[in-house]
Design an enzyme around this catalytic site. Sequence first.
Site, PDB file in Angstrom:
ATOM      1  N   ASP A 125      37.540  39.240  43.852  1.00 19.88           N
ATOM      2  CA  ASP A 125      36.182  39.790  43.824  1.00 19.88           C
ATOM      3  C   ASP A 125      35.971  40.748  45.002  1.00 19.88           C
ATOM      4  O   ASP A 125      35.201  41.717  44.908  1.00 19.88           O
ATOM      5  CB  ASP A 125      35.178  38.641  43.876  1.00 19.88           C
ATOM      6  CG  ASP A 125      33.778  39.072  43.474  1.00 19.88           C
ATOM      7  OD1 ASP A 125      33.624  40.187  42.930  1.00 19.88           O
ATOM      8  OD2 ASP A 125      32.831  38.306  43.707  1.00 19.88           O
TER       9      ASP A 125
ATOM     10  N   HIS B 293      33.766  47.616  38.384  1.00 26.29           N
ATOM     11  CA  HIS B 293      34.018  46.475  39.267  1.00 26.29           C
ATOM     12  C   HIS B 293      34.660  45.331  38.491  1.00 26.29           C
ATOM     13  O   HIS B 293      35.614  44.696  38.964  1.00 26.29           O
ATOM     14  CB  HIS B 293      32.707  46.008  39.911  1.00 26.29           C
ATOM     15  CG  HIS B 293      32.837  44.733  40.683  1.00 26.29           C
ATOM     16  ND1 HIS B 293      33.579  44.625  41.839  1.00 26.29           N
ATOM     17  CD2 HIS B 293      32.325  43.488  40.456  1.00 26.29           C
ATOM     18  CE1 HIS B 293      33.517  43.385  42.295  1.00 26.29           C
ATOM     19  NE2 HIS B 293      32.763  42.672  41.473  1.00 26.29           N
TER      20      HIS B 293
ATOM     21  N   HIS C  19      28.017  46.512  40.771  1.00 25.43           N
ATOM     22  CA  HIS C  19      28.417  45.404  39.896  1.00 25.43           C
ATOM     23  C   HIS C  19      28.425  45.867  38.434  1.00 25.43           C
ATOM     24  O   HIS C  19      27.688  45.349  37.591  1.00 25.43           O
ATOM     25  CB  HIS C  19      27.482  44.208  40.082  1.00 25.43           C
ATOM     26  CG  HIS C  19      27.646  43.518  41.393  1.00 25.43           C
ATOM     27  ND1 HIS C  19      26.837  43.777  42.481  1.00 25.43           N
ATOM     28  CD2 HIS C  19      28.544  42.585  41.810  1.00 25.43           C
ATOM     29  CE1 HIS C  19      27.217  43.030  43.505  1.00 25.43           C
ATOM     30  NE2 HIS C  19      28.257  42.293  43.125  1.00 25.43           N
TER      31      HIS C  19
ATOM     32  N   HIS D   8      33.299  38.090  35.234  1.00 22.72           N
ATOM     33  CA  HIS D   8      32.600  37.337  36.291  1.00 22.72           C
ATOM     34  C   HIS D   8      31.252  37.913  36.693  1.00 22.72           C
ATOM     35  O   HIS D   8      30.424  37.217  37.286  1.00 22.72           O
ATOM     36  CB  HIS D   8      33.492  37.225  37.527  1.00 22.72           C
ATOM     37  CG  HIS D   8      33.485  38.445  38.386  1.00 22.72           C
ATOM     38  ND1 HIS D   8      34.141  39.605  38.034  1.00 22.72           N
ATOM     39  CD2 HIS D   8      32.881  38.697  39.578  1.00 22.72           C
ATOM     40  CE1 HIS D   8      33.965  40.517  38.974  1.00 22.72           C
ATOM     41  NE2 HIS D   8      33.199  39.998  39.918  1.00 22.72           N
ATOM     42  N   ASP D   9      30.959  39.200  36.378  1.00 25.42           N
ATOM     43  CA  ASP D   9      29.673  39.799  36.752  1.00 25.42           C
ATOM     44  C   ASP D   9      28.952  40.412  35.555  1.00 25.42           C
ATOM     45  O   ASP D   9      28.143  41.338  35.711  1.00 25.42           O
ATOM     46  CB  ASP D   9      29.874  40.870  37.833  1.00 25.42           C
ATOM     47  CG  ASP D   9      29.809  40.293  39.241  1.00 25.42           C
ATOM     48  OD1 ASP D   9      29.144  39.264  39.419  1.00 25.42           O
ATOM     49  OD2 ASP D   9      30.441  40.871  40.144  1.00 25.42           O
TER      50      ASP D   9
END
Length: 647
Positions: A539, A394, A390, A428-429
Amino acid sequence: MPSQDETVTRIPVETGTTVAAYVAVTKETVRTNNTSDDSRFPDGLSVDVQDVEFILTHPVLEVDGELVGIIELYRKEEDEEFQDEDEEVLNSYLLWGGIAFHYAELYTNMARQKKLNNFLLTLVSFVLGGFRVLITLLLLVYFQTFAQKLVDADRASLFLVDGNTKEMYARMFDVNEEAENADKTGDEATSKEIRQVNRFPVGTGIAGFVAQTGESLNIPDVYNDDRFNRSVDQLTGYTTKNLLCMPIFIRNRVIGVVQMVNKESGSFTKGDEEAFATFATYCGLALHHAKLYERIRRSQKKYMVALEMLSYHSICSEEEVSFVKDKPIFQDFTKLEEFTFPSYSLDSDEKVKATVYMFNDLFGSQKFDQDCLIRFIITVRKNYRRVPYHNWTHGFSVANAMYAVIKSSPTIYKPMEQLALFVASLCHDIDHRGKNNQFLMQSESPLAAIYSTSILEHHHFNQTVSILQQDGHNIFASLSSENYRKVLKNIKHCILSTDLALFFPNKAKLKTLIDEDSFSWKNTEHRLLAEAICMTACDLCSSSKPWDQQQETVKGIFEEFYEQGDAERERGKEPIAMMDRTKLDQQPSSQVGFLKAICLPCYEVTVGVLPNTKPMLDGCLANLEKWEAIAEEQKNKNEEATNNASE
């Protein structure tokens, strides 16, 4: 209070029915020997007594004249009828009886006040010195046991007011001794306690009315009150007869409602109201201090998270912005719109430039400040941790996948939706720690204390907002205030939807719409579901990449899993096989299970609303076939090793 073997007869206090009821209303003594012919009480006696001819009914009054009871004497036909002398003797006895009742009530009130004072002293000591256990103590011990006994109620309810949603919710609902005993014995079948958190609008039902008006209610017959909500009785089979309901105030604002249900003997009295009003006041103080403590605790946790972030991350410098702007490019960025683009083929700075390219290609370079855009993307990169999976690579890969989705179906999503989807995919991460939500909760991470659900996802969104708030980082500065709010709200929706716990209900809803041919892009809820499933598809994009990219990504995924498994083992917990580095042979079967249970269903539904994303489904199917072959080969090896060991 009557014992279990006694029968209690209740009669309404009114004229035109029985002798006792008539005396209760008029407070007059009645001597009669022929009740059937008397129009004052055509129903005769209130109790079934055989062979009665003569009746003497006398009110029992306290010193202040308040009626506390009725005494009724009977004689048979062969006896003499009641005379004035009998009435005088009875009146003399009842005079002393009224005094006795008065002193008995004084003693009862003093005993109850003593219990109330002891409770308040205990509660105050916790308010002043023990916030940490206060809310549990209040709800689970004192409210459950003391409040009911204080007014002799069968059940108790506490409702808190949510000022943001204008709703009420029950932290503890309908607690009674029967349910408490059932919990102790484990006999759930006899428990009528409801522990679920019930929410309803302020103004609904009796509790809602009290919260809305701030008025106390003492209702002797709830079924004759239009405000009473009978649904709970219908749900539980319990019958509510009377109740006492009072507001809890803090600074003249109602923060909750306490409710006592079904007084064990008769209806709630003025004395009950006075005692309970004092109790409710101190409940308000206790709840207020508990909320203050909770705010302080949450602030401390946020401060701990902020310190951790500052020690790990930083924002970009102007030198870094210039370096990226001047960096020569050796890649053909036009291939970024292909679903098979190898994200790992770019170095870190090239990923920044590629992100700028994708952003400008989708939304135009003239609408957004380019230095601000580069600054934002570099700071996003810095806020991704150096964890095996992550990480920044990514984040870029998911943004690239979303770019390919939008380019493949350019007219499906509206411009503001495209903007939210792309930025959400990129961010998003942010600040992912390489551990899942369950681990954060079990390890009592400060993040878990701040967010109750979707812990990491809420944190990722909040970090995105924090970056946007930095000087020179607000890429949305040119948007109108309305569009700015819409984009942020949509980004939050998109980032939260990457929590796999939300994927399953989202997928089920969307699949039903597709199967029933009722999905419509004109329906706002349907569009949000499509956005959510699209976020999950991107994702999981590594599962749809060509085999060499799939293998490269899986190495990082399992290394991150194993690091969490190592951390769990250090904490004394045995990790699941997928996170146990001593079980490397189970990697292929884990991948097969993951692709079948999550990836394929996700892509099938995605293709149902976005047909041009079929290359992702095809890539996933191709990888599944390879993983199944490897898993079968590994299974044969394991069986062979087992057979050799047994020989």
